[in-house]
Design a protein around this motif. Structure first.
Motif, PDB file in Angstrom:
ATOM      1  N   UNK A  79      89.288  22.664  29.740  1.00 33.54           N
ATOM      2  CA  UNK A  79      89.081  21.534  28.839  1.00 33.54           C
ATOM      3  C   UNK A  79      87.948  21.901  27.887  1.00 33.54           C
ATOM      4  N   UNK A  80      87.950  21.268  26.726  1.00 34.25           N
ATOM      5  CA  UNK A  80      86.918  21.566  25.739  1.00 34.25           C
ATOM      6  C   UNK A  80      86.754  20.355  24.821  1.00 34.25           C
ATOM      7  N   UNK A  81      85.527  20.057  24.440  1.00 35.86           N
ATOM      8  CA  UNK A  81      85.283  19.021  23.447  1.00 35.86           C
ATOM      9  C   UNK A  81      85.736  19.543  22.079  1.00 35.86           C
ATOM     10  N   UNK A  82      86.513  18.770  21.368  1.00 35.36           N
ATOM     11  CA  UNK A  82      87.067  19.280  20.108  1.00 35.36           C
ATOM     12  C   UNK A  82      85.969  19.669  19.121  1.00 35.36           C
ATOM     13  N   UNK A  83      84.872  18.917  19.145  1.00 36.04           N
ATOM     14  CA  UNK A  83      83.815  19.215  18.186  1.00 36.04           C
ATOM     15  C   UNK A  83      83.019  20.471  18.572  1.00 36.04           C
ATOM     16  N   UNK A  84      83.221  20.961  19.806  1.00 35.66           N
ATOM     17  CA  UNK A  84      82.544  22.198  20.232  1.00 35.66           C
ATOM     18  C   UNK A  84      83.319  23.434  19.793  1.00 35.66           C
ATOM     19  N   UNK A  85      84.473  23.233  19.193  1.00 39.16           N
ATOM     20  CA  UNK A  85      85.355  24.365  18.920  1.00 39.16           C
ATOM     21  C   UNK A  85      85.371  24.688  17.432  1.00 39.16           C
ATOM     22  N   UNK A  86      84.792  25.838  17.080  1.00 40.39           N
ATOM     23  CA  UNK A  86      85.022  26.312  15.713  1.00 40.39           C
ATOM     24  C   UNK A  86      85.689  27.682  15.826  1.00 40.39           C
ATOM     25  N   UNK A  87      86.574  27.939  14.885  1.00 36.54           N
ATOM     26  CA  UNK A  87      87.392  29.142  14.974  1.00 36.54           C
ATOM     27  C   UNK A  87      86.760  30.300  14.210  1.00 36.54           C
ATOM     28  N   UNK A  88      86.861  31.512  14.791  1.00 35.92           N
ATOM     29  CA  UNK A  88      86.344  32.709  14.106  1.00 35.92           C
ATOM     30  C   UNK A  88      87.269  33.100  12.962  1.00 35.92           C
ATOM     31  N   UNK A  89      88.553  32.841  13.133  1.00 34.05           N
ATOM     32  CA  UNK A  89      89.523  33.174  12.083  1.00 34.05           C
ATOM     33  C   UNK A  89      90.101  31.860  11.598  1.00 34.05           C
ATOM     34  N   UNK A 141      96.239  23.741  14.991  1.00 34.33           N
ATOM     35  CA  UNK A 141      96.840  22.417  14.787  1.00 34.33           C
ATOM     36  C   UNK A 141      96.227  21.412  15.775  1.00 34.33           C
ATOM     37  N   UNK A 142      96.152  21.778  17.052  1.00 35.86           N
ATOM     38  CA  UNK A 142      95.606  20.857  18.060  1.00 35.86           C
ATOM     39  C   UNK A 142      94.155  20.514  17.740  1.00 35.86           C
ATOM     40  N   UNK A 143      93.375  21.554  17.422  1.00 31.62           N
ATOM     41  CA  UNK A 143      91.938  21.351  17.237  1.00 31.62           C
ATOM     42  C   UNK A 143      91.607  20.652  15.918  1.00 31.62           C
ATOM     43  N   UNK A 144      92.609  20.509  15.060  1.00 32.86           N
ATOM     44  CA  UNK A 144      92.338  19.808  13.796  1.00 32.86           C
ATOM     45  C   UNK A 144      92.880  18.386  13.811  1.00 32.86           C
ATOM     46  N   UNK A 145      93.281  17.906  15.003  1.00 34.46           N
ATOM     47  CA  UNK A 145      93.844  16.553  15.075  1.00 34.46           C
ATOM     48  C   UNK A 145      92.713  15.520  15.116  1.00 34.46           C
ATOM     49  N   UNK A 195      90.463  12.130  15.453  1.00 26.27           N
ATOM     50  CA  UNK A 195      90.214  11.123  16.506  1.00 26.27           C
ATOM     51  C   UNK A 195      90.190  11.716  17.912  1.00 26.27           C
ATOM     52  N   UNK A 196      90.595  12.993  18.042  1.00 25.36           N
ATOM     53  CA  UNK A 196      90.660  13.604  19.382  1.00 25.36           C
ATOM     54  C   UNK A 196      89.269  14.096  19.779  1.00 25.36           C
ATOM     55  N   UNK A 197      88.845  13.706  20.975  1.00 30.17           N
ATOM     56  CA  UNK A 197      87.523  14.085  21.474  1.00 30.17           C
ATOM     57  C   UNK A 197      87.617  15.292  22.416  1.00 30.17           C
ATOM     58  N   UNK A 198      88.657  15.297  23.243  1.00 30.67           N
ATOM     59  CA  UNK A 198      88.760  16.343  24.264  1.00 30.67           C
ATOM     60  C   UNK A 198      90.185  16.892  24.329  1.00 30.67           C
ATOM     61  N   UNK A 199      90.282  18.200  24.540  1.00 28.66           N
ATOM     62  CA  UNK A 199      91.583  18.864  24.690  1.00 28.66           C
ATOM     63  C   UNK A 199      91.622  19.491  26.073  1.00 28.66           C
ATOM     64  N   UNK A 200      92.741  19.259  26.765  1.00 29.52           N
ATOM     65  CA  UNK A 200      92.891  19.778  28.130  1.00 29.52           C
ATOM     66  C   UNK A 200      94.189  20.551  28.251  1.00 29.52           C
ATOM     67  N   UNK A 201      94.197  21.515  29.171  1.00 29.60           N
ATOM     68  CA  UNK A 201      95.448  22.192  29.527  1.00 29.60           C
ATOM     69  C   UNK A 201      95.596  22.144  31.037  1.00 29.60           C
ATOM     70  N   UNK A 202      96.814  22.406  31.509  1.00 30.97           N
ATOM     71  CA  UNK A 202      97.044  22.433  32.961  1.00 30.97           C
ATOM     72  C   UNK A 202      97.267  23.846  33.463  1.00 30.97           C
ATOM     73  N   UNK A 203      97.963  24.647  32.663  1.00 32.85           N
ATOM     74  CA  UNK A 203      98.368  25.958  33.146  1.00 32.85           C
ATOM     75  C   UNK A 203      98.468  26.915  31.980  1.00 32.85           C
ATOM     76  N   UNK A 204      97.403  27.702  31.809  1.00 37.14           N
ATOM     77  CA  UNK A 204      97.405  28.727  30.768  1.00 37.14           C
ATOM     78  C   UNK A 204      97.215  30.097  31.404  1.00 37.14           C
ATOM     79  N   UNK A 205      97.565  31.170  30.684  1.00 39.33           N
ATOM     80  CA  UNK A 205      97.333  32.503  31.246  1.00 39.33           C
ATOM     81  C   UNK A 205      95.847  32.773  31.415  1.00 39.33           C
TER      82      UNK A 205
END
Ligand SMILES: CC(C)(COP(=O)(O)OP(=O)(O)OC[C@H]1O[C@@H](n2cnc3c(N)ncnc32)[C@H](O)[C@@H]1OP(=O)(O)O)[C@@H](O)C(=O)NCCC(=O)NCCS
Length: 425
Positions: free
Chosen positions: A156-166, A276-280, A282-292
């Motif tokens: 999980x990650x706070x959306x505002x904590x995520x900036x992209x290198x590319x 796309x997900x990180x630019x949505x 009103x979203x505060x947090x992004x979660x996944x269940x099963x990633x590599x």
């Protein structure tokens, strides 16, 4: 689903002696599905709704179902899916063990053990070299020879904590598609991605219908499934299935996105779907269940430490036909190894095997030569897809042999990507 395996007759009803007496173990008939499912309800502590049971009845292969019957009462259940498993450089037929449950009144008397014997006979009759499962508890299946072959990573990650290198453009080649289009295009992208990553399992139409049936009770307070698609020159190259939750606290948006499944054929598609997900809004947090475990996103984020991660066991693998399973995959470098498998649960399936393999293919046969390595099925299952390490098992005292034999085995068995299984069953 490989239809070749649906017509094979399962083992006929078998009578097993367990410590509470004599128990009949057999497949169920369609009219017995409700009684079969009621064992899961009592075991997994839920009340199955009608739509859930109908969805389960459609996806289960009834000729591969298992029920343990004690004096007319169903006390234990199991079953299998007929999968094709991606292995390094190939595919192999594999049984996906599922629906294992024993009533609380009948536990620790050998019911599961008897059902496992029945399962392995079925797998052998269908000439599937590998049995797979996902485990409710990691203590259960080592005794039957299963090792952890893939890991699930959730974060999980706070959306505002995520900036992209590319950077990319917001909305680049990503569109939101409806369920009808998703039903057509998701299976194509998934099937296109499957050969590249060991651990992928084939999904037939019944499995896709089940996965996309999106019952209310499966949503956990989130929205229905939403689908984002990345396309380039008219070709679908990646999708994200996700759900969202609408939450506000003291006037501030705390919406969540649950990225349920992201599958991409190119790194560009994968990066664009994450952007796309990180630019949505009103979203505060992004979660996944099963990633590599080797996640591209780590290298896209300026601060990957902000991904709060948990790793758990994913797919467990058990080689039932060792020479067929080892010959079905390719190896990273050329090598020759004699591997002795000591198999306490299925002693007839053990023995000494000469493996000669490399990037172009492999042969494996019985031998009387002295072994380079002595392993148990747990270590072999864990290393089969390239995820586990013979050297680490050796360090733990669970594989015997010279250091250089374990190192050669690791170099041969490793693959270009970490194994990963996005499928639940
Ligand atoms: C897991 C389960 C199916 C085991 O069934 P069972 O009939 O009691 O298993 P068995 O009697 O054949 O057990 C064989 C051995 O495994 C051990 N074992 C089995 N399940 C275990 C568990 N959950 N925890 C600890 N030990 C377990 C038994 O103690 C026994 O050990 P022993 O041979 O040293 O005596 C049953 O406990 C159950 O239904 N649990 C809830 C549902 C579940 O978790 N299902 C698995 C889904 S993947």
């Amino acid at each position: 689903m490989p239809t070749a395996f649906l017509t094979v007759i399962p083992p006929s009803s078998v009578v097993y002696a367990v410590t509470l007496g004599v128990m009949d173990i057999r497949a169920i008939t369609p009219d017995e599905f409700r009684a079969y499912a009621s064992v899961w309800e009592r075991t997994f502590n839920f009340d199955g709704k009608d739509d859930e049971l109908a969805a389960e009845a459609k996806v289960h292969e009834l000729d591969r179902s298992i029920v343990a019957v004690d004096d007319g009462t169903f006390v234990g259940t199991g079953g299998s899916f007929s999968f094709e498993l991606t292995v390094p450089g190939g595919v192999v037929p594999a049984a996906g063990l599922t629906a294992i449950a024993v009533l609380p009144t009948h536990r620790r008397r050998g019911v599961l053990t008897s059902m496992m014997r029945y399962h392995f006979e079925d797998v052998q009759n269908r000439e599937e070299p590998v049995s797979l499962l996902r485990a409710s508890e990691s203590v259960i299946y080592g005794r039957f020879g299963y090792g952890v072959a893939t890991y699930d990573s959730s974060w999980k990650i706070g959306r505002r904590d995520a900036s992209f290198t590319v950077q990319g453009q917001i909305g680049e080649a990503v569109s939101l598609i409806d369920l009808d289009r998703a039903k057509k295009v998701l299976p194509e992208v998934y099937a296109g991605a499957a050969p590249a990553t060991p651990g992928f399992l084939s999904r037939g139409k019944e499995i896709w219908d089940h996965a996309l049936s999106d019952l209310e009770s499966w949503r956990g307070g989130f929205t229905s499934n939403r689908f984002a698609l990345f396309e380039e020159d008219g070709a679908a190259l990646g999708y994200l299935r996700y759900r969202a939750k609408d939450t506000w606290e003291q006037g501030l948006p705390k919406n969540e996105i649950l990225a349920a499944e992201l599958i991409a054929l190119t790194p560009q598609a994968e990066a664009a779907l994450w952007r796309f997900v990180f630019s949505t809004d009103l979203v505060d947090e992004i979660r996944t269940q099963n990633r590599p475990t080797d996640e591209l996103l780590d290298l896209l984020l300026a601060e990957p430490r902000r991904l709060v991660r948990r790793r758990t066991d994913g797919l467990w693998a058990r080689l039932v036909d060792v020479p067929a399973a080892l010959a079905a995959r390719r190896y990273r470098v050329e090598g020759r190894l004699v591997i002795e498998v000591v198999d306490p649960f299925l002693p007839d399936h053990g023995g000494r095997f000469l493996l000669e393999g490399g990037p172009d293919g492999a042969v494996c046969r019985w031998t009387t030569d002295e072994p380079d390595l002595v392993v148990d099925p747990v270590a072999l299952g864990a290393c089969y897809l390239g995820g586990g390490s013979f050297a680490l098992f050796r360090a733990a005292g669970r594989v015997k042999g010279e250091t250089k034999a374990a190192q050669l085995a690791d170099t041969m068995f490793s693959w270009h990507v970490q194994p990963w299984c996005p499928h639940y069953f």
